[in-house]
Motif scaffolding. Structure first.
Motif, short mmCIF file in Angstrom:
data_model
loop_
_atom_site.label_atom_id
_atom_site.label_comp_id
_atom_site.label_asym_id
_atom_site.label_seq_id
_atom_site.Cartn_x
_atom_site.Cartn_y
_atom_site.Cartn_z
N VAL A 1 41.52 13.19 33.69
CA VAL A 1 41.18 11.92 33.03
C VAL A 1 39.99 11.27 33.73
CG1 VAL A 1 42.00 9.56 32.64
CG2 VAL A 1 43.46 11.49 32.04
N GLN A 2 40.03 11.24 35.06
CA GLN A 2 38.93 10.63 35.81
C GLN A 2 37.62 11.40 35.60
OE1 GLN A 2 40.91 10.82 39.63
NE2 GLN A 2 41.22 8.61 39.69
N GLN A 3 37.72 12.72 35.55
CA GLN A 3 36.52 13.54 35.33
C GLN A 3 35.89 13.23 33.98
OE1 GLN A 3 37.76 17.61 35.87
NE2 GLN A 3 38.29 17.32 38.01
N HIS A 4 36.74 13.16 32.95
CA HIS A 4 36.21 12.86 31.62
C HIS A 4 35.66 11.43 31.56
CE1 HIS A 4 38.19 16.28 29.10
NE2 HIS A 4 37.94 16.66 30.33
N GLN A 5 36.32 10.52 32.27
CA GLN A 5 35.84 9.14 32.28
C GLN A 5 34.46 9.06 32.91
OE1 GLN A 5 39.28 7.36 34.09
NE2 GLN A 5 39.89 6.30 32.22
N MET A 6 34.19 9.90 33.91
CA MET A 6 32.86 9.92 34.53
C MET A 6 31.80 10.34 33.51
SD MET A 6 34.02 11.62 38.15
CE MET A 6 32.41 11.90 38.90
N ILE A 7 32.16 11.30 32.67
CA ILE A 7 31.21 11.74 31.63
C ILE A 7 31.01 10.63 30.60
CG2 ILE A 7 30.76 13.43 29.81
CD1 ILE A 7 30.80 14.81 32.42
N TYR A 8 32.12 10.02 30.18
CA TYR A 8 32.01 8.95 29.18
C TYR A 8 31.14 7.82 29.71
CZ TYR A 8 35.80 11.24 26.62
OH TYR A 8 36.56 12.13 25.91
N GLU A 9 31.31 7.53 31.00
CA GLU A 9 30.51 6.48 31.62
C GLU A 9 29.03 6.87 31.63
OE1 GLU A 9 31.60 4.61 35.75
OE2 GLU A 9 33.21 4.44 34.25
N ALA A 10 28.79 8.14 31.94
CA ALA A 10 27.40 8.63 31.95
C ALA A 10 26.77 8.49 30.56
CB ALA A 10 27.37 10.09 32.39
N LEU A 11 27.59 8.62 29.54
CA LEU A 11 27.07 8.54 28.16
C LEU A 11 26.90 7.10 27.70
CD1 LEU A 11 29.14 11.48 26.61
CD2 LEU A 11 26.72 11.48 27.22
N LYS A 12 27.22 6.18 28.58
CA LYS A 12 26.92 4.76 28.36
C LYS A 12 27.37 4.21 27.01
CE LYS A 12 22.99 4.90 31.48
NZ LYS A 12 21.74 5.65 31.53
N GLY A 13 28.59 4.42 26.69
CA GLY A 13 29.12 3.81 25.48
C GLY A 13 28.74 4.51 24.19
N MET B 1 29.74 7.44 23.40
CA MET B 1 30.91 8.19 22.96
C MET B 1 31.79 7.31 22.08
SD MET B 1 32.24 11.10 23.15
CE MET B 1 33.61 11.48 22.09
N GLY B 2 32.18 7.86 20.95
CA GLY B 2 33.01 7.08 20.04
C GLY B 2 32.16 6.18 19.16
N GLY B 3 30.88 6.09 19.46
CA GLY B 3 29.99 5.30 18.63
C GLY B 3 28.95 6.22 18.01
N GLU B 4 27.78 6.24 18.65
CA GLU B 4 26.70 7.08 18.15
C GLU B 4 27.08 8.56 18.19
OE1 GLU B 4 21.96 7.33 19.09
OE2 GLU B 4 23.12 5.52 19.49
N LEU B 5 27.79 8.89 19.24
CA LEU B 5 28.19 10.28 19.41
C LEU B 5 29.57 10.45 18.79
CD1 LEU B 5 27.56 13.02 20.50
CD2 LEU B 5 28.34 12.28 22.74
N HIS B 6 29.61 11.20 17.74
CA HIS B 6 30.82 11.26 16.94
C HIS B 6 31.91 12.09 17.61
CE1 HIS B 6 33.12 11.33 13.23
NE2 HIS B 6 33.38 12.57 13.54
N ALA B 7 31.60 13.31 17.99
CA ALA B 7 32.63 14.18 18.55
C ALA B 7 32.06 15.03 19.67
CB ALA B 7 33.23 15.07 17.46
N LEU B 8 32.65 14.90 20.83
CA LEU B 8 32.23 15.71 21.96
C LEU B 8 33.48 16.25 22.65
CD1 LEU B 8 29.93 16.63 23.95
CD2 LEU B 8 30.42 14.54 25.23
N ALA B 9 33.72 17.54 22.47
CA ALA B 9 34.85 18.17 23.15
C ALA B 9 34.42 18.43 24.59
CB ALA B 9 35.22 19.48 22.46
#
Lengths: 136, 77
Positions: free
Chosen positions: B48-60, B62-70
């Motif tokens: 969870v923490q590892q994925h959160q680091m990626i989501y943070e890197a993507l600066k919001g 994810m779930g917005g402009e970026l529709h789906a990232l496995a």
């Protein structure tokens, strides 16, 4: 992974709510109410899946995958449909600091989204976690 | 609004300079990606923490402009 509104297009809204009081308590509530409500849900139920749609009618492919895994493992869980309330839909993302849905909680702990659940299922970790944390 | 694979890679690299990143465009529509990220900075962290680091890197995005990232994250062998 998993914002998948495009996958839901053309489908009817859920015919019924999975949990009547969920809707009642979350609708029109303010954000701190939502956070308290979510906390109570994940603490008072061993396994909770926040999802789009319901376990019997998932409205997103990623939520559907988690449902399939849980059903395959034959573990009882509570599905909560975030599409029923915009406050809940945003609130659960704030609660876990996680941008996507579905989200799996076991004994109050956020386990992961679709990718993590699938990965843990494939390497048996999910089964071990459920066995150790949830007594049947 | 789709996001370029290069853009995703650049954002992750900014946050995790040592990361080894593989991105696949799953549907060929520039909107559904799978990313494998290998980085030393994941060591000792939960998934969870590892994925959160990626989501943070993507600066919001994810779930917005970026529709789906496995996402699949790991530490170097």
């Amino acid at each position: 992974m998993d914002k998948c509104d495009n996958l839901t297009k053309g489908k009817a809204p859920p015919a019924r709510t999975p949990d009547g009081h969920a809707k009642e308590n979350t609708k029109d509530g303010n954000m701190s109410d939502i956070q308290a409500w979510i906390e109570n849900e994940v603490k008072s139920n061993d396994i909770v899946v926040f999802m789009k749609g319901t376990p019997s009618f998932p409205q997103c492919g990623f939520s559907g995958q988690v449902v399939q895994i849980m059903d395959y493992l034959q573990v009882p869980y509570k599905g909560i449909n975030v599409l029923e309330s915009d406050d809940l839909r945003q609130g659960i993302k704030d609660f876990s600091n996680w941008p996507t849905i579905p989200q799996l909680y076991v004994k109050g702990e956020f386990i992961g989204g679709c990718d993590i659940v699938r990965e843990m299922f494939q390497n048996q970790e999910l089964q071990d976690l459920l066995n150790s944390k949830v007594t049947a | 609004m789709p996001m370029d694979a290069r853009e995703i890679e650049t954002l992750i690299k900014e946050a995790l300079p040592d990361a080894n990143i593989t991105i696949r465009d799953l549907a060929g529509d520039g909107d559904h990606y799978a990313a494998e990220v290998v980085s030393e900075s994941f060591r000792g962290k939960s998934r969870v923490q590892q994925h959160q680091m990626i989501y943070e890197a993507l600066k919001g995005n994810m779930g917005g402009e970026l529709h789906a990232l496995a996402l699949q994250t790991s530490v170097p062998e």
